[in-house]
Write an enzyme that holds these catalytic residues in place. Structure first.
Site, mmCIF file in Angstrom:
data_model
loop_
_atom_site.group_PDB
_atom_site.id
_atom_site.type_symbol
_atom_site.label_atom_id
_atom_site.label_comp_id
_atom_site.label_asym_id
_atom_site.label_seq_id
_atom_site.Cartn_x
_atom_site.Cartn_y
_atom_site.Cartn_z
ATOM 1 N N ARG A 77 0.791 -1.210 0.000
ATOM 2 C CA ARG A 77 0.000 0.000 0.000
ATOM 3 C C ARG A 77 0.836 1.279 0.000
ATOM 4 O O ARG A 77 0.460 2.281 -0.616
ATOM 5 C CB ARG A 77 -0.870 -0.057 1.254
ATOM 6 C CG ARG A 77 -1.755 1.092 1.439
ATOM 7 C CD ARG A 77 -2.527 0.981 2.723
ATOM 8 N NE ARG A 77 -3.064 2.285 3.035
ATOM 9 C CZ ARG A 77 -4.099 2.813 2.420
ATOM 10 N NH1 ARG A 77 -4.729 2.126 1.488
ATOM 11 N NH2 ARG A 77 -4.522 4.020 2.728
ATOM 12 N N PRO A 126 -8.960 2.902 1.986
ATOM 13 C CA PRO A 126 -9.027 3.694 0.748
ATOM 14 C C PRO A 126 -7.890 4.715 0.660
ATOM 15 O O PRO A 126 -7.103 4.869 1.592
ATOM 16 C CB PRO A 126 -10.369 4.415 0.877
ATOM 17 C CG PRO A 126 -10.647 4.473 2.335
ATOM 18 C CD PRO A 126 -9.969 3.290 2.968
ATOM 19 N N VAL A 127 -7.802 5.410 -0.496
ATOM 20 C CA VAL A 127 -6.773 6.447 -0.663
ATOM 21 C C VAL A 127 -7.403 7.819 -0.932
ATOM 22 O O VAL A 127 -6.745 8.723 -1.420
ATOM 23 C CB VAL A 127 -5.764 6.104 -1.790
ATOM 24 C CG1 VAL A 127 -4.897 4.923 -1.418
ATOM 25 C CG2 VAL A 127 -6.463 5.862 -3.117
ATOM 26 N N ASP A 128 -8.698 7.954 -0.583
ATOM 27 C CA ASP A 128 -9.403 9.200 -0.894
ATOM 28 C C ASP A 128 -8.718 10.432 -0.284
ATOM 29 O O ASP A 128 -8.673 11.495 -0.899
ATOM 30 C CB ASP A 128 -10.861 9.109 -0.421
ATOM 31 C CG ASP A 128 -10.979 8.755 1.044
ATOM 32 O OD1 ASP A 128 -10.227 7.862 1.511
ATOM 33 O OD2 ASP A 128 -11.798 9.362 1.761
ATOM 34 N N LYS A 187 -9.942 12.946 8.286
ATOM 35 C CA LYS A 187 -9.535 11.879 9.184
ATOM 36 C C LYS A 187 -8.014 11.905 9.211
ATOM 37 O O LYS A 187 -7.395 12.230 8.197
ATOM 38 C CB LYS A 187 -10.032 10.563 8.560
ATOM 39 C CG LYS A 187 -9.853 9.352 9.375
ATOM 40 C CD LYS A 187 -10.574 8.190 8.676
ATOM 41 C CE LYS A 187 -10.409 6.927 9.486
ATOM 42 N NZ LYS A 187 -11.090 5.794 8.896
ATOM 43 N N SER A 189 -4.500 10.751 8.700
ATOM 44 C CA SER A 189 -3.876 9.699 7.890
ATOM 45 C C SER A 189 -2.379 9.956 7.785
ATOM 46 O O SER A 189 -1.952 11.038 7.361
ATOM 47 C CB SER A 189 -4.502 9.676 6.487
ATOM 48 O OG SER A 189 -3.642 8.996 5.589
ATOM 49 N N ASP A 200 -0.224 -0.334 15.373
ATOM 50 C CA ASP A 200 0.797 -1.318 14.970
ATOM 51 C C ASP A 200 1.374 -2.091 16.157
ATOM 52 O O ASP A 200 2.166 -3.012 15.955
ATOM 53 C CB ASP A 200 1.938 -0.629 14.206
ATOM 54 C CG ASP A 200 1.540 -0.270 12.783
ATOM 55 O OD1 ASP A 200 0.449 -0.684 12.348
ATOM 56 O OD2 ASP A 200 2.313 0.433 12.108
ATOM 57 N N ILE A 221 -8.485 2.464 14.621
ATOM 58 C CA ILE A 221 -7.865 2.951 13.380
ATOM 59 C C ILE A 221 -8.282 2.099 12.174
ATOM 60 O O ILE A 221 -8.651 2.624 11.133
ATOM 61 C CB ILE A 221 -6.320 2.963 13.491
ATOM 62 C CG1 ILE A 221 -5.872 3.739 14.741
ATOM 63 C CG2 ILE A 221 -5.673 3.547 12.228
ATOM 64 C CD1 ILE A 221 -6.129 5.215 14.725
ATOM 65 N N ARG A 249 8.178 -8.640 5.643
ATOM 66 C CA ARG A 249 7.918 -7.299 5.121
ATOM 67 C C ARG A 249 8.390 -6.234 6.101
ATOM 68 O O ARG A 249 8.700 -5.114 5.686
ATOM 69 C CB ARG A 249 6.419 -7.094 4.874
ATOM 70 C CG ARG A 249 5.879 -7.890 3.714
ATOM 71 C CD ARG A 249 4.429 -7.547 3.455
ATOM 72 N NE ARG A 249 4.254 -6.104 3.519
ATOM 73 C CZ ARG A 249 3.123 -5.494 3.828
ATOM 74 N NH1 ARG A 249 2.042 -6.197 4.094
ATOM 75 N NH2 ARG A 249 3.039 -4.186 3.876
HETATM 76 C C1 UD1 Z 1 0.546 3.906 8.192
HETATM 77 C C2 UD1 Z 1 1.540 2.832 8.539
HETATM 78 C C3 UD1 Z 1 0.840 1.645 9.175
HETATM 79 C C4 UD1 Z 1 0.021 2.102 10.362
HETATM 80 C C5 UD1 Z 1 -0.905 3.244 9.971
HETATM 81 C C6 UD1 Z 1 -1.647 3.839 11.162
HETATM 82 C C7 UD1 Z 1 3.230 3.146 6.845
HETATM 83 C C8 UD1 Z 1 3.922 2.605 5.647
HETATM 84 N N1 UD1 Z 1 2.217 2.420 7.322
HETATM 85 O O1 UD1 Z 1 -0.344 3.339 7.223
HETATM 86 O O2 UD1 Z 1 1.832 0.712 9.592
HETATM 87 O O3 UD1 Z 1 -0.758 1.030 10.847
HETATM 88 O O4 UD1 Z 1 -0.159 4.302 9.355
HETATM 89 O O5 UD1 Z 1 -0.752 4.272 12.119
HETATM 90 O O6 UD1 Z 1 3.608 4.163 7.387
HETATM 91 N N2 UD1 Z 1 -7.774 6.212 5.423
HETATM 92 C C9 UD1 Z 1 -8.820 6.641 4.643
HETATM 93 N N3 UD1 Z 1 -8.529 7.245 3.468
HETATM 94 C C10 UD1 Z 1 -7.250 7.473 3.059
HETATM 95 C C11 UD1 Z 1 -6.193 7.048 3.864
HETATM 96 C C12 UD1 Z 1 -6.482 6.413 5.054
HETATM 97 O O7 UD1 Z 1 -9.982 6.455 4.993
HETATM 98 O O8 UD1 Z 1 -7.054 8.044 1.981
HETATM 99 C C13 UD1 Z 1 -8.074 5.530 6.689
HETATM 100 C C14 UD1 Z 1 -7.496 4.127 6.757
HETATM 101 O O9 UD1 Z 1 -8.353 3.185 6.154
HETATM 102 C C15 UD1 Z 1 -7.360 3.942 8.242
HETATM 103 C C16 UD1 Z 1 -6.990 5.349 8.748
HETATM 104 O O10 UD1 Z 1 -7.410 6.245 7.728
HETATM 105 O O11 UD1 Z 1 -8.596 3.574 8.793
HETATM 106 C C17 UD1 Z 1 -5.523 5.561 9.034
HETATM 107 O O12 UD1 Z 1 -4.775 5.145 7.922
HETATM 108 P P1 UD1 Z 1 -3.370 5.809 7.546
HETATM 109 O O13 UD1 Z 1 -2.885 6.614 8.706
HETATM 110 O O14 UD1 Z 1 -3.483 6.460 6.240
HETATM 111 O O15 UD1 Z 1 -2.446 4.526 7.399
HETATM 112 P P2 UD1 Z 1 -1.290 4.295 6.376
HETATM 113 O O16 UD1 Z 1 -0.586 5.578 6.084
HETATM 114 O O17 UD1 Z 1 -1.777 3.479 5.243
#
Ligand code: UD1
Length: 438
Positions: free
Chosen positions: A109, A139-141, A179, A181, A326, A348, A418
């Site tokens: 991801r 998602p990546v929104d 949110k 992220s 994590d 989360i 990983r």
């Molecule tokens: C990063 C970490 C991961 C950790 C997570 C939360 C890396 C490579 N990975 O993942 O190990 O568990 O932070 O601390 O650094 N979300 C949305 N839309 C988005 C992006 C995220 O809804 O566009 C949601 C996700 O589904 C989740 C929450 O936001 O529920 C937090 O996700 P995010 O902080 O973005 O996690 P990652 O950056 O993917």
């Protein structure tokens, strides 16, 4: 497929060197795309995820070369089992492809982190929608909205995000994250660094890995203030230089060893870490009864547990500075040993309790209701064949197995590879009976 065979019941004793953080190294490697000058990155962990992102970056035009392999421990001696960190030279004189293909992105991801740098430097990016750990829909929104706030046009075509900057490049803007992220904050920071004008990121993630990224970007000439707080101001510059940077210590690897001692007993000295990035984890484990001392200004953590009963705890995972998601699975393994009823609420990620049925196979008493798991202890865990389901769940099985009676076989450990560098070698150096079965 490799498996780990663990015979439980041996306490841990010794010294370990903590590696560079995977979650910092991945965005830092992507950030090197922002400059046409060479970047030297030290303390890079050797992990499957790092290899994956390296392949992706190379096909975007980055030249990666190994400057040295680490290879010595903090006492200047050769590590018994090879290399724990590496120094890389990263150089992208020109971007040769703006496409991050499905084959590379689907396995990880964090590949979406090339979006910001490609868009900022080339004005265009085509990035496959990501895969990664199966812990919810993820998602990546938020990443895409951040790019739009900087003036980009986004379309989705056949599983790809096509992002195009306005004529003249990205423009500074207000980016409010609905949110928190981590990844979206990182993408926004990288893109805003090369946008014209000022960007203000609000409700930004505050994780130590964000601060590390901001440190490297500043060393490259970016003008960033407030990283590590929810409001970050970025004054865009027209180009970024090369720099030399060291990846911050892996707080999750550190926390995992603390949990391993809580389960197996014994004592460990954890070197080259950063206690200040682990405050909520250390606080919980101390309250439960673990002896933890921060030494050398927090760069060394000494942990000891004599096997006496641990107190139960109630945990809610939150964005930093809350308890990290994590560390949730590893703490759950520890709580099976606590004397009483504990709870963990996961806020989360949805679907991040996949380790629960596996721990139950080892005898744990855990029930789930909605986002909350209730753990009743203490139980004497028993070895069993278990399956790794995601990165942190895998390591939760391994540390549970260190305390279990008899043999545990953990299969599907490609998840583990990983994010943990030669975990079995590090643990066996400290007395664990753990071997990799090819
Ligand atoms: C990063 C970490 C991961 C950790 C997570 C939360 C890396 C490579 N990975 O993942 O190990 O568990 O932070 O601390 O650094 N979300 C949305 N839309 C988005 C992006 C995220 O809804 O566009 C949601 C996700 O589904 C989740 C929450 O936001 O529920 C937090 O996700 P995010 O902080 O973005 O996690 P990652 O950056 O993917």
């Amino acid at each position: 497929m490799d498996k780990l065979r663990i015979i439980g019941g041996r306490p841990l004793h010794g010294q370990l060197t903590v590696g560079g953080a995977k979650n910092a190294a991945l965005p830092l490697l992507c950030a090197a795309l922002l400059s046409d000058q060479p970047v030297t990155l030290g303390n890079v962990p050797y992990l499957a995820d790092v290899t994956t992102i390296a392949k992706l970056l190379m096909q975007h035009g980055m030249h990666l070369s190994l400057l040295d392999t680490g290879g010595t421990n903090l006492f200047g001696e050769k590590e018994a089992h090879g290399f724990y960190s590496r120094r890389l030279l990263l150089h992208t004189p020109e971007i040769t492809s703006i496409t991050a293909p499905y084959d590379l992105v689907r396995t990880m991801r964090a590949s979406v982190l090339v979006l910001g740098p490609l868009l900022a430097r080339e004005g265009r990016a085509k990035v496959s929608l990501p895969g990664g750990c199966a812990i919810g829909s993820r998602p990546v929104d938020l990443h895409l909205k951040a790019m739009e706030a900087l003036g980009a046009t986004i379309t989705l075509e056949e599983g790809y995000v096509i992002a195009t900057a306005p004529r003249g490049g990205l423009k500074g803007g207000e980016i409010h994250f609905e949110k928190i992220s981590v990844g979206a904050t990182e993408n926004a920071l990288m893109a805003a660094s090369l946008a014209s004008g000022t960007s203000v990121l609000s409700n930004a993630a505050c994780e130590p890995e964000i601060e590390d990224l901001a440190r490297m970007l500043r060393a490259m000439g970016a003008r960033i203030e407030g990283a590590g707080t929810p409001t970050i101001t970025v004054r865009g510059v027209s180009s970024l230089n090369g720099c030399a940077h060291e990846v911050i210590a892996d707080r999750i690897e550190t926390g995992t060893y603390l949990c391993a001692v809580a389960l197996a007993g014994g004592e460990l000295s954890l070197h080259r870490t950063r206690a200040d990035t682990l405050i909520p984890v250390i606080a919980v484990l101390k309250t439960m009864g673990l002896h933890i001392e921060e030494r050398e200004g927090g760069q060394m953590i000494y942990v000891r547990h004599d096997g006496s009963p641990l107190a139960p705890a109630d945990i809610v995972t939150e964005a930093h500075p809350g308890f990290p998601t994590d560390m949730q699975a590893q703490l759950m393994s520890v709580l099976t040993h606590a004397d009483g009823v504990s709870s963990i609420s996961e806020t989360i990620f949805e679907n991040r309790f996949m380790h629960v049925p596996e721990l139950a196979r080892m005898g744990a008493d855990i029930s789930i209701s909605g986002h909350t798991a209730t753990i009743t202890g203490p139980v004497k865990l028993k070895g069993a064949p278990v399956m790794a389901t995601d990165l942190r769940a895998s390591v939760a099985m391994v540390i549970a197995a260190l305390a279990a009676e008899g043999e545990t076989i953990v299969s599907r450990i490609y998840h583990l590879d990983r994010g943990y560098e030669r975990l079995e070698e590090k643990l066996s150096m400290c007395g664990a009976n753990i071997t990799r079965v090819k």
